[in-house]
Design a protein around this motif. Structure first.
Motif, PDB file in Angstrom:
ATOM      1  N   UNK A  94     -12.874   7.875  -2.140  1.00 12.11           N
ATOM      2  CA  UNK A  94     -11.874   6.807  -2.076  1.00 12.11           C
ATOM      3  C   UNK A  94     -10.576   7.408  -1.541  1.00 12.11           C
ATOM      4  N   UNK A  95     -10.134   6.905  -0.398  1.00 15.13           N
ATOM      5  CA  UNK A  95      -8.920   7.433   0.243  1.00 15.13           C
ATOM      6  C   UNK A  95      -7.715   6.541   0.003  1.00 15.13           C
ATOM      7  N   UNK A  96      -7.987   5.254  -0.210  1.00 10.75           N
ATOM      8  CA  UNK A  96      -6.882   4.303  -0.375  1.00 10.75           C
ATOM      9  C   UNK A  96      -7.173   3.371  -1.544  1.00 10.75           C
ATOM     10  N   UNK A  97      -6.148   3.179  -2.378  1.00  9.78           N
ATOM     11  CA  UNK A  97      -6.238   2.227  -3.497  1.00  9.78           C
ATOM     12  C   UNK A  97      -5.050   1.284  -3.365  1.00  9.78           C
ATOM     13  N   UNK A  98      -5.336  -0.010  -3.427  1.00 14.55           N
ATOM     14  CA  UNK A  98      -4.276  -1.013  -3.338  1.00 14.55           C
ATOM     15  C   UNK A  98      -4.139  -1.660  -4.707  1.00 14.55           C
ATOM     16  N   UNK A  99      -2.950  -1.607  -5.287  1.00 15.34           N
ATOM     17  CA  UNK A  99      -2.686  -2.242  -6.597  1.00 15.34           C
ATOM     18  C   UNK A  99      -2.049  -3.605  -6.356  1.00 15.34           C
ATOM     19  N   UNK A 162      -2.967  -2.400   7.017  1.00 19.35           N
ATOM     20  CA  UNK A 162      -3.586  -1.093   7.232  1.00 19.35           C
ATOM     21  C   UNK A 162      -5.043  -1.293   7.593  1.00 19.35           C
ATOM     22  N   UNK A 163      -5.678  -0.216   8.062  1.00 15.08           N
ATOM     23  CA  UNK A 163      -7.094  -0.281   8.420  1.00 15.08           C
ATOM     24  C   UNK A 163      -7.908   0.399   7.346  1.00 15.08           C
ATOM     25  N   UNK A 164      -8.950  -0.276   6.898  1.00 16.48           N
ATOM     26  CA  UNK A 164      -9.920   0.318   5.985  1.00 16.48           C
ATOM     27  C   UNK A 164     -11.186   0.503   6.808  1.00 16.48           C
ATOM     28  N   UNK A 170      -4.481  -7.089   5.683  1.00 21.50           N
ATOM     29  CA  UNK A 170      -3.087  -7.546   5.701  1.00 21.50           C
ATOM     30  C   UNK A 170      -2.685  -7.845   4.260  1.00 21.50           C
ATOM     31  N   UNK A 171      -1.485  -7.427   3.899  1.00 22.73           N
ATOM     32  CA  UNK A 171      -1.069  -7.668   2.522  1.00 22.73           C
ATOM     33  C   UNK A 171       0.344  -8.228   2.488  1.00 22.73           C
ATOM     34  N   UNK A 172       0.669  -8.855   1.381  1.00 26.54           N
ATOM     35  CA  UNK A 172       1.996  -9.450   1.280  1.00 26.54           C
ATOM     36  C   UNK A 172       2.392  -9.701  -0.155  1.00 26.54           C
ATOM     37  N   UNK A 186      -5.451  -9.713   2.436  1.00 28.45           N
ATOM     38  CA  UNK A 186      -6.255 -10.649   3.235  1.00 28.45           C
ATOM     39  C   UNK A 186      -6.987  -9.875   4.323  1.00 28.45           C
ATOM     40  N   UNK A 187      -8.301 -10.149   4.434  1.00 33.30           N
ATOM     41  CA  UNK A 187      -9.136  -9.533   5.465  1.00 33.30           C
ATOM     42  C   UNK A 187      -9.392 -10.612   6.516  1.00 33.30           C
TER      43      UNK A 187
END
Ligand SMILES: [Zn+2]
Length: 310
Positions: A94-99, A162-164, A170-172, A186-187
Motif C-alpha cells: 500500500x503506497x497511498x492511503x486517503x482518509x 492523484x493517480x492510483x 479526484x477528491x474534494x 471520485x473515480x
C-alpha cells in the motif's frame, strides 16, 4: 457496467465474507483474530475492490506502482483488512492511503501504513484532529493523538487529484458535514463515488459537532455529492450497501427536512431531550435502528451554527 459490479449487494458481500473468513483462519493471521471480524471484498471494476472492515467500507485500488486505499477501517480490524488486501494484490504494497476524516473507524491503518512509508492524504482539518486529544462531551472516551507516523503527510484545503495506477482519483472537501474535515473521492472513469462519513446506508450517522460537523452541513455535503453523481454512479457510503444517486437524493431530502424541523425547535427554546421526544425520524428509516443519538447530536450541532437572533 459489468455483471459482477451489478451484483454488488449486501448478500453478495456476506457470501464473500464467509470465504475470506476461511482464508484468514487458514493463514492464522495476527494475534487479534479472535476479536477481529473477517473482512469481505467484492470487485467493483478491474483492480478496484470494495472491502467491508468491521462494518466500515474501504476501497482498494491496485496498480503497477502499488495499492491505494480509500479509508482504512477500524484499528482492531487492521490485520484482517491488510490480509485481505494482500490476498487481492499479492506482492504489492500500500503506497497511498486517503482518509475521508479523522474518526478511528476510518484511520485504523494509518500508523501501520505510515510507518511503512505510505503517503497519507487528508484534509488539513483531519490532520489537525489527529494531532490532538479529543474528548467529546456525550461519551466517556478519550481519543489520543495519532502517532506521528500515522498522521496525514499530504494535506489539502479544497480539492485535488492523484493517480492510483491507471485509475484517476479526484477528491474534494465537503466543508462542515459530519466533521469539519470531511472529504470524498471520485473515480470518474469507473463512475464510483466514495463519500466518506457524510453518507451511510445502514445506520444513522454521527453528527460530530465537537469536531466541526453539523446537520445543516451534512445536508449541504450530500447536495454537493449529488452534483458529482449521475444516474449510473455507484455511490459507496462510509457504511452500508452501495447506493444510487436516487437513493442519495432521498436521503438528502430527509436530512434537509430534519434540519428544518430541528431548527424550528431550537428557535422555540427546546432542548435535545425535547427533540428526541418529538421523534422527528419516526417515519424514516426504521431499519436503521434507534435514532436517539443521531437526533441528540444533530440538535446540539445547531447551537454553534445558528444564533436565535440571526
Ligand atoms: Zn465518521
Amino acid at each position: 457496467m459489468t455483471k459482477i459490479s451489478m451484483s454488488l449487494t449486501r448478500r453478495n458481500m456476506m457470501v464473500r465474507t464467509a470465504g475470506a473468513s476461511a482464508g484468514l483462519m487458514l493463514a492464522g493471521i495476527g494475534p487479534r483474530r479472535a476479536v477481529a471480524q473477517a473482512v469481505g471484498s467484492v470487485s467493483m471494476a478491474g483492480d478496484i475492490h470494495l472491502l467491508q472492515s468491521g462494518g466500515v467500507n474501504v476501497l482498494a485500488i491496485g496498480g503497477a506502482d502499488g495499492i491505494t486505499l480509500l479509508d482504512g477501517g477500524p484499528t482492531e480490524q487492521a490485520d484482517a483488512l491488510l490480509a485481505e488486501v494482500a490476498r487481492l494484490f499479492p506482492g504489492h504494497q500500500v503506497r497511498t492511503l486517503f482518509n475521508t476524516h479523522w474518526h478511528p473507524e476510518q484511520t485504523g491503518c494509518n500508523e501501520r501504513l505510515g510507518a511503512q512509508g505510505a503517503r497519507i492524504i487528508a484534509h488539513e482539518n483531519t490532520r489537525l484532529w489527529l494531532t490532538t486529544d479529543i474528548e467529546r462531551p456525550w461519551e466517556q472516551q478519550r481519543f489520543a493523538p495519532m502517532a506521528k507516523a500515522g498522521q496525514p503527510n499530504q494535506t489539502f484545503y479544497d480539492a485535488g487529484e492523484f493517480s492510483a495506477g491507471a485509475t484517476a482519483v479526484q477528491y474534494g472537501y465537503l466543508l462542515q458535514a459530519h466533521t469539519d474535515g470531511d472529504a470524498y473521492a471520485f473515480l470518474p472513469e469507473e463512475n464510483i463515488l466514495f463519500t466518506g462519513g457524510a453518507v451511510t446506508s445502514d445506520r444513522w450517522p454521527l453528527v460530530d459537532w465537537w469536531t466541526g460537523g453539523w446537520i445543516g452541513g451534512l445536508a449541504a455535503g450530500q447536495k454537493q455529492l449529488l452534483e458529482i453523481a449521475n444516474e449510473q454512479t455507484r455511490i459507496v457510503p462510509s457504511s452500508g450497501p452501495v447506493i444510487t444517486r436516487a437513493e442519495l437524493a432521498a436521503q438528502q431530502e430527509m436530512y434537509a427536512a430534519l434540519f428544518g424541523q430541528l431548527r424550528q425547535m431550537m428557535f422555540k427554546g427546546r432542548a435535545p431531550a425535547d427533540a428526541v421526544a418529538a421523534a422527528p425520524t419516526r417515519d424514516m428509516k426504521p431499519e436503521w435502528g434507534d435514532a436517539t443519538a443521531f437526533v441528540s447530536r444533530a440538535f446540539e450541532s445547531l447551537w454553534g451554527q445558528l444564533s436565535p437572533d440571526a
